[in-house]
Design an enzyme around this catalytic site. Structure first.
Site, PDB file in Angstrom:
ATOM      1  N   HIS A  67     -57.538 -18.005 -63.540  1.00 33.97           N
ATOM      2  CA  HIS A  67     -58.038 -19.287 -63.040  1.00 33.97           C
ATOM      3  C   HIS A  67     -59.532 -19.360 -63.255  1.00 33.97           C
ATOM      4  CE1 HIS A  67     -59.104 -16.617 -59.824  1.00 33.97           C
ATOM      5  NE2 HIS A  67     -59.803 -17.561 -59.228  1.00 33.97           N
ATOM      6  N   HIS A 106     -68.795 -17.471 -59.505  1.00 27.89           N
ATOM      7  CA  HIS A 106     -67.765 -18.447 -59.823  1.00 27.89           C
ATOM      8  C   HIS A 106     -67.498 -18.678 -61.297  1.00 27.89           C
ATOM      9  CE1 HIS A 106     -68.910 -19.179 -55.646  1.00 27.89           C
ATOM     10  NE2 HIS A 106     -67.604 -19.149 -55.533  1.00 27.89           N
ATOM     11  N   ASP A 108     -66.718 -16.027 -62.872  1.00 26.18           N
ATOM     12  CA  ASP A 108     -66.379 -14.632 -63.116  1.00 26.18           C
ATOM     13  C   ASP A 108     -65.015 -14.416 -63.731  1.00 26.18           C
ATOM     14  OD1 ASP A 108     -65.033 -15.353 -60.911  1.00 26.18           O
ATOM     15  OD2 ASP A 108     -66.029 -13.994 -59.529  1.00 26.18           O
ATOM     16  N   HIS A 109     -64.287 -15.486 -63.976  1.00 27.64           N
ATOM     17  CA  HIS A 109     -62.990 -15.254 -64.604  1.00 27.64           C
ATOM     18  C   HIS A 109     -62.901 -15.712 -66.055  1.00 27.64           C
ATOM     19  CE1 HIS A 109     -60.825 -13.749 -61.071  1.00 27.64           C
ATOM     20  NE2 HIS A 109     -61.759 -14.420 -60.435  1.00 27.64           N
ATOM     21  N   HIS A 193     -54.584 -19.749 -54.362  1.00 32.78           N
ATOM     22  CA  HIS A 193     -56.042 -19.834 -54.325  1.00 32.78           C
ATOM     23  C   HIS A 193     -56.475 -21.108 -55.053  1.00 32.78           C
ATOM     24  CE1 HIS A 193     -59.871 -17.741 -53.971  1.00 32.78           C
ATOM     25  NE2 HIS A 193     -60.184 -18.259 -55.130  1.00 32.78           N
ATOM     26  N   ASP A 226     -57.406 -14.012 -58.173  1.00 30.64           N
ATOM     27  CA  ASP A 226     -57.626 -14.275 -56.744  1.00 30.64           C
ATOM     28  C   ASP A 226     -56.398 -14.984 -56.208  1.00 30.64           C
ATOM     29  OD1 ASP A 226     -60.041 -13.249 -57.239  1.00 30.64           O
ATOM     30  OD2 ASP A 226     -61.157 -15.116 -57.022  1.00 30.64           O
ATOM     31  N   GLU A 251     -56.847  -8.099 -56.597  1.00 33.95           N
ATOM     32  CA  GLU A 251     -58.218  -8.272 -56.131  1.00 33.95           C
ATOM     33  C   GLU A 251     -58.348  -7.658 -54.738  1.00 33.95           C
ATOM     34  OE1 GLU A 251     -59.885 -11.041 -53.932  1.00 33.95           O
ATOM     35  OE2 GLU A 251     -58.249 -12.495 -53.754  1.00 33.95           O
ATOM     36  N   HIS A 462     -62.291  -6.199 -58.361  1.00 31.60           N
ATOM     37  CA  HIS A 462     -62.956  -7.333 -57.734  1.00 31.60           C
ATOM     38  C   HIS A 462     -63.175  -7.108 -56.245  1.00 31.60           C
ATOM     39  CE1 HIS A 462     -64.032 -11.532 -57.032  1.00 31.60           C
ATOM     40  NE2 HIS A 462     -64.200 -11.613 -58.328  1.00 31.60           N
TER      41      HIS A 462
END
Lengths: 578, 948
Positions: A67, A106, A108-109, A193, A226, A251, A462
Site C-alpha cells: 500500500h 509515509h 516508506d512503501h 489499514h 501495515d 510489521e 518495520h
C-alpha cells in the site's frame, strides 16, 4: 530447500520498507520504500545486494507493493501560506518539521519504486491493489515536485519516469489469485489499514492496504505490510484465510502497545459534544480536511440521527463529489457498516451535515463545525477559534495529536490566554476535549494474527529494535514459533516445506477414497466382561484408526506409497525370492 | 380436459396390460400421467392403489436408472394418500437388503424415500449403517451422516464411534456433518460416561484449528454442547472445584477463538460463551481487559495459563465489525453477568459503550441484557452512567426506547436530582414521540409508585403548574399535564397515609381518565381508577378523614387484587388495618388491604398487627397467583417467577398476628411458597435441561432441601380440607418425581416406594371425593402401575414427561389449617451459667415445653445430640401435659444418660414428632422412635459443665 529473506529496509527501524524473499528460487520484492530522513544514497534500499551486476530482471520475479501511506506534501505547502500570515518564524519551523515527519514515514512503501524501475532498470511486473494504483502516480509526482522544487535537490527521476513506471503496474483485487509465472502465485488479502491522502481541494481518504500471500511450489508465505486488526467506523479489520505458512513477515510498529477500546473515548467525545450543544454552545472540531474527520462525521451523523438532534453540523472543507465517486469505486475496501448502508444511502452522504457558509460564524445558537486545518495551525480553524474561544459554552474538540508550535498544542495545556503574535492575544474560556487515535495494529493484534495463521516462522520488520526484541520473546514463549528480527541488509534463512513426489499404489488410492477407519467388533466374550462392569454404554464397536501407510523404495529408487495390506504381500514375495 | 382423459385412458391401458409377467419399462409420459392422477384428489381409490402396485412392481423389474423417479412417485403418493404409507414403507423396507451390497447411490435413494414417507425416524440396522458409513462413495456417506440421529435412528453406541471416526475425514463437509451429528447426540444427553463426553470434547478442541470455516463453526458448537453434557455428568461425581476447573478451561478455549477471521465462527463462540454455567470471577474480569490483569491475591496456576487466551475477549466482540457478533456478545452477557456481581458492574461499562452502536439490533440487545440484569438484581446504574442511559430514552428507534423504558420501570433512583432528570427526560420524550404516550404514562406511574418520597418533594411544584394550566394562566399542554397527573396520583396509590398531594390533583386527573387509565392497567381497570380518584379527591371536602380507617371506598376491587400482587417490582409492605369489621370481606376482596411504598431496607421492620380474616384473604390471593405463573416457569422465564416468589415471601414474613389461626395459615403458605420456589429453581435443570438460574447453585443441595421441606409440609400441618390435602399431596408427588429424574438407581427404589405410598393416598382421596385426577397424577399413576419392580425399571425420561404435565392447583386455604409446632426453652442456661453434670451419671435438663396442635395419640420425642454424633431420644408422654385447647404445656426434667468424661459439653436439644406417613424404613429400633422424626422447633443448645 529454504526461504531466504533479505531485508533491504525497515529492518529494526521504521520506514523504507523493502524486503526481498527468495522462495524456492523465485525472488519477490515486497514494497520498495525510501527513507526521507536522509538525502544521500542511504535514502534508497541497497539494491546492489539483489544483483551485484545490476541485472534485476533475472534476479527478481516481481515487485509487490502492499500500500501507499502518505499525507501528501502539497497540503503542507497549503499550510505554509496560511501560517505565514501569522508568524514568519513559525512557518519555517513547522515546514521542516512536517516534511521530516510525514514524508519520512509515509513514503516508506513505494517511495523508491520509480527510482528502482526507471533508473536502476527493472522491467518485471509490479503488483499493487487498485486504490494504490489509482493514487500512486499523483503522490509520486507530488513528491518529486517537493523534492526538486522545494528542496532544490538533484532530480532523481522525472514525470515521464513515473508514467513509464505506472505502465508496468498490474492492479489486483482482493482475494484474486494471480499466477505470476509457472510456479509463483500471489493473492491479496484485506489488511484494514488505510492511507491518508489529500490533494488540494480533492480530499480523500484512501483505503487499499493489503496483505500478500505468495506461493511457490509447496512453500507459502505472507507479507503483511501495515494492517489493523480492530475495525473502526469505516474500515474493517484485516481478513485472511487460515493458511499453511512457512513464513510470516509482519510489521511491528506498535509491538509493545496494547490499545484499549476506543468506544469509551468515542462515548466521552459524544457526551461532551451533546452536553455542549444542548446547553446552546458551539463546537469547533479542527481537522485535516477529511481523514479523521470523516470517521468523526460518521460517528456524529449516527448519533444525531439516533437522538433526533436538530443542531446543524457544518463541514468547511466539504465532501466533494469526486471524493464520493472514489468511495463508491472503492466500497469493497471499507468496513461492513459502510457496505451495509451503501445500497440504501451512501454513508458518506451525511444527513445532518450541511455545507458551511461564512454567515454561520455569527449565527447565534448551537452548532458543530468541522474546520480545516487540524491542530488550529491557521486558516478557517484559527479564525473560528479566535471568535469562539472567549465563550465559556464553546467546546474545542481536538481529534488527534497536535504538533508542538501549533495553537492546538498550546491549547492542550488549557492556558487562560494564547498569544498568536505580539498584537493578537486570545482569551481562552472555552472547554477543550482531546480524542486520540492510531491506525496501526497493536501488539495484541499482531499476536492474534500470528496465532490465527500459526506459521512455522515469523520475521518482524518495520519497528524499533527494543520493541521488536520484546515482541519476539513473547511470540517465542507464548506460541513456540521461531521468530527473527533482522537488521537492514541481513539475510534470514528458514527451511521451507517441500513435498516429495511418490507414486501411490492402486490399493492405497482405493483406501483413500474410503473413510480411514475401521470398526472392530468386540468378541462376545469381551462384551460379556464389559457388560458386567458397566451395563450402560460400552461401544461394542471400536474405531481402529487405519492410517498405516508405508513408503517403500522400489528397485528404480522411486518412492511408492502402499497400503499396509500390500506390505505384507510384498514382504511375502521378497521372502520367496530369497 | 381432453388431454387429461386421454392420459387417463392411456394409463388405464398401461395398468391393465402391465401385469407382473409382462412388465414394460415406464415411459416419461406414463410418469406424468401417474403424477396427475396422484395429485388429483378425485382419482378413485382403486386407481391409486393399482398405480401403487404398478410402481412397486416396476421397482423390481425396471432398470435402476428409473428407480429414483419411481421412488419419488411413491413418496408423493404416500403423502397424498396416507392410507398407503404403511404399505409403501413395508414394501420398500423389504427391498432394501438387496441393495446394500455394496451400498450405492440407489441405497440412499431408497432410504431417502423411506425417511420421506415415514413420519417418525426410520430405524436402520447396524450392518446397513456401518456399510453405508464405510462406503466408497462420498455422497452416500454424507447422506447418512447428515441424517443420522434425526431422520435415521441408529444406536448411540454405534453412532458415536463412527461419528468420531468421521471427524477425521478428508472432506470438510463430512467433518462438519459428523460434528453436527455429535452435537445432536450430545443434546439428547445419551452419554452416561465421562470418557465418551471428554473424547468428543477433545475432538472439538482439535478441530477448532481446522482450515475450513464450516468445520470450525461446528467444532465451537460441539465444545459448548459437550461442556453442558460434561458438566451434567460431573455434577453427580465431582466436587465444585473440578467443575469450576473444567468450565474455566472451556471458557478459555472459546475465548481463544474470538479473533477468528470468520464472522460466523465468532458469532458461534459468543453464543457458546452465553451458555457457560460456572466461570471463575478472575477469568470473567480478564475477558474485559486486553491487558493481562494483575490480581490482588496470588493467581491460581490455571489463571496464569489461561489469562492471555481470555484477555479482552468480550471487548474484541463489542468492537467487532459485524453487528451479528456484537449482538451475540450482548446476548452472552445476559448469562455471564449473573455469574458474578463484580463482573456485572464492570460489564455494564462495556454495555454503556454499546448503547452508542449504530445498529438498532445491537442497542436493543444491550438494553435487553441490562433489563435482564435488573431483574437479577445485578444492575447498578451509577450516576455517571445515568446521563448516557437517559440519552437512550430519546433514541429514534421505538424498540430501543421501549426497551429502555422497561428498565426505568425497575429503577430505584438514589437521589432527588436523578429522579428529577429522569422525569424531565420522560416529559421531553412525550413531546418528541407523542406516539409513545401510553408507554410513557405507564413508566411514569411506575416511577411514582417506586419513588413516593421524591414525588412528595415536588408535589407542590406539580400542583402549582397543573392548577396554573387549568386556570388558563399558562399555555395548556395536555400531554404534559396528563403525565404530571399520572406521576402525582401514582405516588399515594396503594398508600394509606395522608399524602402531600393536594386532593384537587385527583379531580383534575379524573378529567383525563380515558387517557391515563392505561398507565395503571397493570393494577386496576378504568372504573376502579375512577373510583380511586373520586375517593381521593373527596377528601378535599373532609381533609381530616383518614381513608385508611376503612371509611372510604377502596379502589381495589375483585379483579385487580391479583394484579397488585403480580406487580413484583414494588418493594412493598402489607399494612392492614383493623377496620373494626365494618366492611364485608368477600374471598378476594381485600378492601382494607393497602400496599404502602417503602424503601426496600425498611421491609420487615414495621410489623403491625392485622386482622385474621384479612390475612387469610391476603394469603389466598397470593396463592391463587401460583397457577398463573406456571406457564412462565415452563417457558424458561424462571428468573421473573423467582422474583415474584421472593417478593411474596417477603410480604408473608412481614405479617404479625393477633391469634394463632392466621399465623398457622401464614406458616403453611410460606412453606408452600418455599417449596414452589425450590421447585422452580431446580426445574430448569431437571426438566428443561438448560441454563441454570444461578451459576453456583448446588442442585443436589436443593433437592435435599426440597425433600426436607416436603416432609415438613406433610407432617407439620393438620386440618386440611380435602381440596387442600390433594394440593399438598400433589406437590409432594412432584418433589419425588423431581428426585426420580435425577437419582441414581440405588436410591431410586426407595424414593419410588415412598412416592407410591403418597400416590395411593392421593388416589383414595380423589376417589372419596369422586374427583378427576390431574394429568400429572394420572400419568404418574399409570407409570407406577406399569413398573412392577420398583422405580428402577422406569427411565428418567418417563418422569420427565410426567413433570411436563404438572401445574400447581388453584389453592385456597381456609382457617382450619393448624400448624404443629413446639416451643422449647431451657430456663437459666447460657454459656456463662451452664447446667451441672457429673461424668458417667445421668444429667437432668429442665425443659419448658409447649406444643401446639398435637393430639395425645401422636408420638413425640425429645432429641438430644452431642457433637460426636451420638443421639439420645427421650419419649414425651403427651398425656402428662397440661392441656388448654390445642396447646399443651409441661415443665419436665429430661434425663441425659451418656454424660462424657469432659469438663464441659454442649447438647443440641429439640422436639420431634414421629412421621407416620412414610414409615417405609424403620429408623431406629432400640428404644428410640420407630419412624423418622420431623422436628417441631429449632434446635436449642444446652451448655453443661462438670461439677468438680
Amino acid at each position: 530447500m529454504a526461504i531466504e529473506t533479505l531485508v533491504l529496509g525497515a529492518g529494526q527501524e521504521v520506514g523504507k520498507s523493502c524486503v526481498v524473499v527468495n522462495i524456492n528460487g523465485k525472488r519477490i520484492m515486497f514494497d520498495c520504500g525510501m527513507h526521507m530522513g536522509v538525502s544521500d544514497h542511504r535514502r534508497y534500499p541497497n539494491f546492489s545486494l539483489i544483483s551485484p551486476t545490476g541485472d534485476f530482471d533475472t534476479a527478481l520475479s516481481c515487485i509487490i507493493i502492499t500500500h501507499l501511506y502518505c499525507i501528501n506534501t502539497l497540503f503542507l505547502r497549503f499550510h505554509y501560506f496560511l501560517i505565514i500570515k501569522i508568524s514568519h518564524s513559525l512557518i519555517l519551523y513547522s515546514y521542516i518539521f512536517f516534511f521530516g515527519i510525514i514524508c519520512d514515514s509515509h513514503l516508506d512503501h513505494l517511495g523508491a519504486l520509480v527510482y528502482f524501475t526507471e533508473v536502476c532498470g527493472f522491467h518485471g511486473p509490479i503488483y499493487m491493489t487498485y486504490p494504490t494504483k489509482a493514487l500512486a502516480p499523483l503522490m509520486l509526482e507530488d513528491y518529486r515536485k517537493v523534492l526538486v522544487e522545494r528542496r532544490g535537490e538533484e532530480e532523481q527521476f522525472n514525470s515521464d519516469h513515473i508514467a513509464e513506471c505506472m505502465k508496468k503496474v498490474i492492479a489486483v483485487d482482493l482475494r484474486q489469485t494471480i499466477q505470476v509465472d509457472k510456479d509463483l502465485q500471489i493473492r491479496a488479502y484485506y489488511a484494514g489499514h488505510f492511507t491518508l491522502f489529500e490533494y488540494l481541494t480533492l480530499i480523500l481518504k484512501v483505503l487499499g492496504a493489503a496483505m500478500f500471500h505468495a506461493k511457490v511450489g509447496d512453500s507459502e508465505m505472507v507479507y503483511t505490510g501495515d494492517y489493523n486488526m480492530t475495525p473502526d467506523r469505516h474500515l474493517g479489520a484485516a481478513q485472511i484465510d487460515r493458511l499453511r505458512l512457512d513464513l510470516l513477515i509482519t510489521e511491528s510498529t506498535y509491538g509493545t502497545t496494547i490499545r484499549d477500546s476506543k468506544y469509551a473515548r468515542e462515548r466521552e467525545f459524544l457526551d461532551a459534544v451533546h452536553k455542549c450543544v444542548s446547553a446552546g454552545g458551539k463546537v469547533l472540531i479542527p481537522t485535516f480536511g477529511l481523514g479523521r474527520a470523516q470517521e468523526l462525521c460518521i460517528l456524529m451523523d449516527d448519533y444525531w440521527e439516533r437522538m433526533n438532534l436538530k443542531v446543524p453540523i457544518y463541514f468547511s472543507a466539504g465532501l466533494t463529489k469526486q471524493a464520493n465517486v472514489y468511495y463508491k469505486m472503492l466500497i469493497n475496501w471499507t468496513s461492513q457498516k459502510i457496505k451495509d448502508s451503501y445500497p440504501t444511502n451512501n454513508a458518506f452522504d451525511f444527513k445532518n451535515v450541511c455545507k458551511y457558509e461564512r454567515s454561520v460564524l455569527d449565527t447565534p445558537g448551537p452548532c458543530v463545525l468541522f474546520a480545516s486545518p487540524g491542530m488550529i495551525s491557521g486558516g478557517l480553524s484559527l479564525e473560528v477559534f479566535k471568535r469562539w474561544a472567549p465563550f465559556e459554552n464553546t467546546l474545542v474538540a481536538l481529534p488527534g495529536y497536535c504538533l508542538p508550535g501549533t495553537v492546538g498544542h498550546v491549547l492542550m495545556s488549557k492556558p487562560p490566554k494564547i498569544e498568536l503574535d505580539p498584537n493578537t492575544k486570545i482569551d481562552v474560556r472555552c472547554q477543550v476535549h482531546q480524542l486520540a487515535f492510531s491506525p496501526h495494529t497493536d501488539s495484541k493484534g499482531i499476536m492474534d494474527l500470528i496465532k490465527f495463521l500459526s506459521p512455522k516462522h515469523v520475521i518482524l520488520v518495520h519497528g524499533e529494535k527494543p520493541k521488536m526484541v520484546s515482541l519476539k520473546e513473547k511470540i517465542h514463549s507464548e506460541m513456540g514459533i521461531p521468530c527473527y528480527h533482522p537488521a537492514n541488509n541481513e539475510t534470514v534463512s528458514v527451511p521451507s516445506t517441500v513435498y516429495v513426489k511418490a507414486q501411490a499404489s492402486d490399493a492405497f488410492m482405493e483406501r483413500c477414497l474410503k473413510p480411514n477407519f475401521k470398526l472392530h467388533k468386540c468378541s462376545s466374550q469381551e462384551l460379556s466382561i464389559k457388560t458386567l462392569t458397566d451395563k450402560n454404554i460400552v461401544p461394542e464397536l471400536q474405531v481402529i484408526n487405519e492410517k498405516a501407510v508405508f513408503i517403500v523404495e522400489d528397485k528404480s529408487k522411486k518412492l511408492k506409497v502402499v497400503h499396509n495390506d500390500e506390505v505384507l504381500v510384498m514382504l511375502g514375495e521378497k521372502k520367496t525370492e530369497d | 380436459m381432453l388431454c387429461c382423459s386421454v392420459n387417463f385412458l392411456f394409463l388405464c391401458f398401461f395398468l391393465q396390460n402391465n401385469t407382473p409377467e409382462s412388465i414394460q419399462p415406464i415411459s416419461m409420459q406414463t410418469f406424468t400421467s401417474m403424477m396427475n392422477e396422484i395429485l388429483n384428489p378425485s382419482t378413485p381409490k382403486s386407481t391409486v392403489s393399482s398405480i401403487f402396485k404398478t410402481l412397486i412392481h416396476s421397482l423390481l423389474h425396471s432398470p435402476e436408472s428409473h428407480h429414483s423417479q419411481i421412488l419419488k412417485l411413491i413418496a408423493d403418493l404416500s403423502s397424498h394418500h396416507p392410507s398407503l404409507a404403511q404399505l409403501a414403507l413395508d414394501s420398500l423396507q423389504s427391498m432394501l437388503p438387496q441393495l446394500t451390497d455394496p451400498p450405492s447411490q440407489l441405497t440412499i435413494e431408497y432410504l431417502d424415500a423411506l425417511v420421506n414417507i415415514s413420519e417418525r425416524p426410520v430405524e436402520v440396522d447396524d450392518s446397513l449403517f456401518t456399510s453405508i458409513c464405510l462406503a466408497a462413495s462420498f455422497p452416500v456417506r454424507l447422506w447418512m451422516v447428515r441424517n443420522s440421529g434425526c431422520r435415521v435412528m441408529v444406536r448411540p453406541e454405534l453412532l458415536y464411534p463412527v461419528l468420531m471416526g468421521m471427524t477425521k475425514e478428508p472432506y470438510p463437509c463430512l467433518r462438519e456433518e459428523a460434528l453436527e451429528a455429535l452435537v445432536r447426540l450430545g443434546e439428547c444427553a445419551v452419554f452416561e460416561e465421562v470418557s465418551l463426553v471428554k473424547g468428543c470434547y477433545e475432538r472439538g478442541v482439535q478441530l477448532l484449528s481446522d482450515n475450513e470455516d464450516c468445520v470450525r463453526i461446528s467444532a465451537v458448537r460441539v465444545l459448548y454442547v459437550f461442556q453442558v453434557a460434561l458438566w451434567g455428568l460431573m455434577l453427580a461425581s465431582f466436587n465444585v472445584d473440578t467443575k469450576t476447573y473444567w468450565s474455566n478451561e472451556v471458557f478459555a478455549m472459546l475465548c481463544s477463538v474470538v479473533r477468528d477471521m470468520n464472522m460466523k465462527v465468532r458469532v458461534e463462540v459468543f453464543n457458546g460463551l452465553g451458555k457457560m454455567e460456572i466461570v471463575s470471577k478472575e477469568l470473567l474480569m480478564q475477558s474485559l481487559s486486553k491487558r493481562v490483569l494483575v490480581l490482588d491475591q496470588s493467581p491460581t496456576e490455571q489463571f496464569v495459563l489461561l489469562a492471555s487466551n481470555v484477555a479482552g475477549a468480550l471487548v474484541h466482540g463489542v468492537e467487532d465489525e459485524f453487528f451479528e457478533v456484537r449482538k451475540s456478545v450482548c446476548q452472552s452477557l445476559r448469562t455471564l453477568t449473573v455469574l458474578s456481581v463484580e463482573f456485572a458492574h464492570a460489564a455494564l461499562n462495556l454495555l454503556m459503550d454499546v448503547l452508542n452502536d449504530y445498529k438498532v439490533e445491537v442497542r436493543f440487545q444491550a438494553l435487553e441484557t441490562m433489563h435482564h440484569m435488573a431483574i437479577n438484581h445485578c444492575l447498578e446504574l451509577q450516576e455517571n452512567y445515568m446521563h448516557k442511559f437517559l440519552d437512550v430514552l430519546e433514541d429514534n428507534s421505538s424498540e430501543v426506547r421501549f426497551s429502555a423504558r422497561k428498565i426505568v420501570r425497575l429503577m430505584k433512583l438514589r437521589n432527588h436530582l436523578l429522579f428529577k432528570s429522569t422525569m424531565d427526560v420522560l416529559l421531553k420524550n412525550l413531546d418528541s414521540y407523542p406516539q409513545d404516550e401510553a408507554d410513557i404514562f405507564s413508566v411514569l406511574s411506575h416511577l411514582g409508585r417506586n419513588h413516593k418520597q421524591f414525588v412528595d418533594l415536588i408535589a407542590n411544584e406539580i400542583a402549582d403548574e397543573v392548577e396554573a394550566s387549568f386556570e388558563g394562566n399558562r399555555e395548556f399542554n395536555s400531554a404534559r399535564m396528563a403525565a404530571l397527573l399520572v406521576l402525582s396520583i401514582s405516588a399515594p396509590f396503594l398508600n394509606a397515609d395522608v399524602c402531600p398531594i393536594p386532593p384537587v390533583i385527583f379531580s383534575f386527573a379524573a378529567t383525563f381518565l380515558s387517557r391515563i387509565c392505561c398507565a395503571f392497567s397493570d393494577v386496576m381497570n378504568r372504573d376502579t381508577l375512577l373510583e380511586y380518584l373520586i375517593q381521593k379527591s373527596s377528601s378535599m371536602v373532609q381533609p381530616e378523614v383518614n381513608i385508611s380507617n376503612g371509611e372510604g371506598q377502596n379502589p381495589l376491587a375483585k379483579d385487580d387484587v391479583q394484579n397488585v400482587a403480580g406487580n413484583e417490582m414494588i418493594h412493598s409492605e402489607i399494612t392492614i388495618n383493623n377496620g373494626e369489621g365494618q366492611l364485608p370481606l368477600s374471598k378476594y376482596n381485600v378492601q382494607n388491604v393497602a400496599l404502602e411504598m417503602k424503601p426496600p431496607n425498611d421491609v420487615g421492620q414495621h410489623k403491625r398487627p392485622v386482622h385474621d380474616s384479612v390475612v387469610l384473604t391476603y394469603i389466598n390471593y397470593i396463592l391463587v397467583k401460583l397457577p398463573n405463573i406456571w406457564p412462565k416457569v415452563q417457558s424458561c422465564s424462571a428468573n421473573e417467577v423467582l422474583c415474584s416468589l421472593r417478593h411474596w415471601k417477603e410480604e408473608l414474613t412481614s405479617l404479625t398476628f393477633d391469634s394463632s389461626a392466621p399465623a398457622d395459615a401464614s406458616a403453611f403458605a410460606l412453606l408452600y411458597l418455599k417449596i414452589i420456589k425450590l421447585v422452580v429453581e431446580v426445574w430448569d435443570h431437571l426438566v428443561r435441561k438448560t441454563e441454570v438460574v444461578s451459576g453456583t447453585v448446588e442442585l443436589e443441595d436443593k433437592l435435599e432441601k426440597l425433600d426436607g421441606r416436603a416432609k415438613e409440609l406433610m407432617n407439620r400441618f393438620i386440618g386440611f380440607s380435602a381440596e387442600e390435602e390433594i394440593s399438598v399431596l400433589e406437590l409432594i408427588l412432584l418433589t419425588y418425581t423431581l428426585r426420580l429424574c435425577r437419582s441414581e438407581i440405588c436410591s431410586r427404589n426407595f424414593i419410588f416406594k415412598r412416592m407410591t405410598i403418597i400416590y395411593l393416598r392421593t388416589e383414595s382421596f380423589l376417589k372419596l371425593r369422586s374427583d378427576v385426577a390431574s394429568g400429572f397424577v394420572a400419568e404418574l399413576g399409570s407409570l407406577i402401575r406399569e413398573s412392577s419392580n420398583g422405580g428402577a425399571s422406569c427411565s428418567s425420561l418417563a418422569f420427565d414427561n410426567c413433570l411436563k404435565l404438572f401445574s400447581p392447583k388453584r389453592l385456597m386455604i381456609r382457617e382450619g389449617i393448624r400448624h404443629r409446632r413446639a416451643e422449647l426453652s431451657i430456663p437459666n442456661n447460657c454459656p456463662d451459667y451452664p447446667l451441672p453434670f457429673a461424668p458417667g451419671l445421668t444429667a437432668s435438663i429442665p425443659c419448658d415445653i409447649t406444643i401446639h396442635n398435637i393430639s395425645s395419640n401422636c408420638r413425640a420425642w425429645v432429641r438430644m445430640c452431642i457433637n460426636d454424633g451420638f443421639t439420645q431420644h427421650v419419649y414425651l408422654d403427651l398425656q402428662s401435659f397440661e392441656v388448654s385447647g390445642e396447646v399443651r404445656k409441661i415443665s419436665y426434667a429430661v434425663p441425659y444418660y451418656r454424660t462424657p468424661e469432659l469438663d464441659s459439653f454442649n447438647l443440641k436439644v429439640c422436639i420431634g414428632l414421629e412421621s407416620l406417613f412414610e414409615n417405609v424404613t424403620p429408623v431406629q429400633a432400640h428404644g428410640g422412635p420407630k419412624c423418622e422424626l420431623v422436628l417441631l422447633c429449632e434446635e436449642k443448645i444446652v451448655y453443661l459443665s462438670r461439677v468438680l
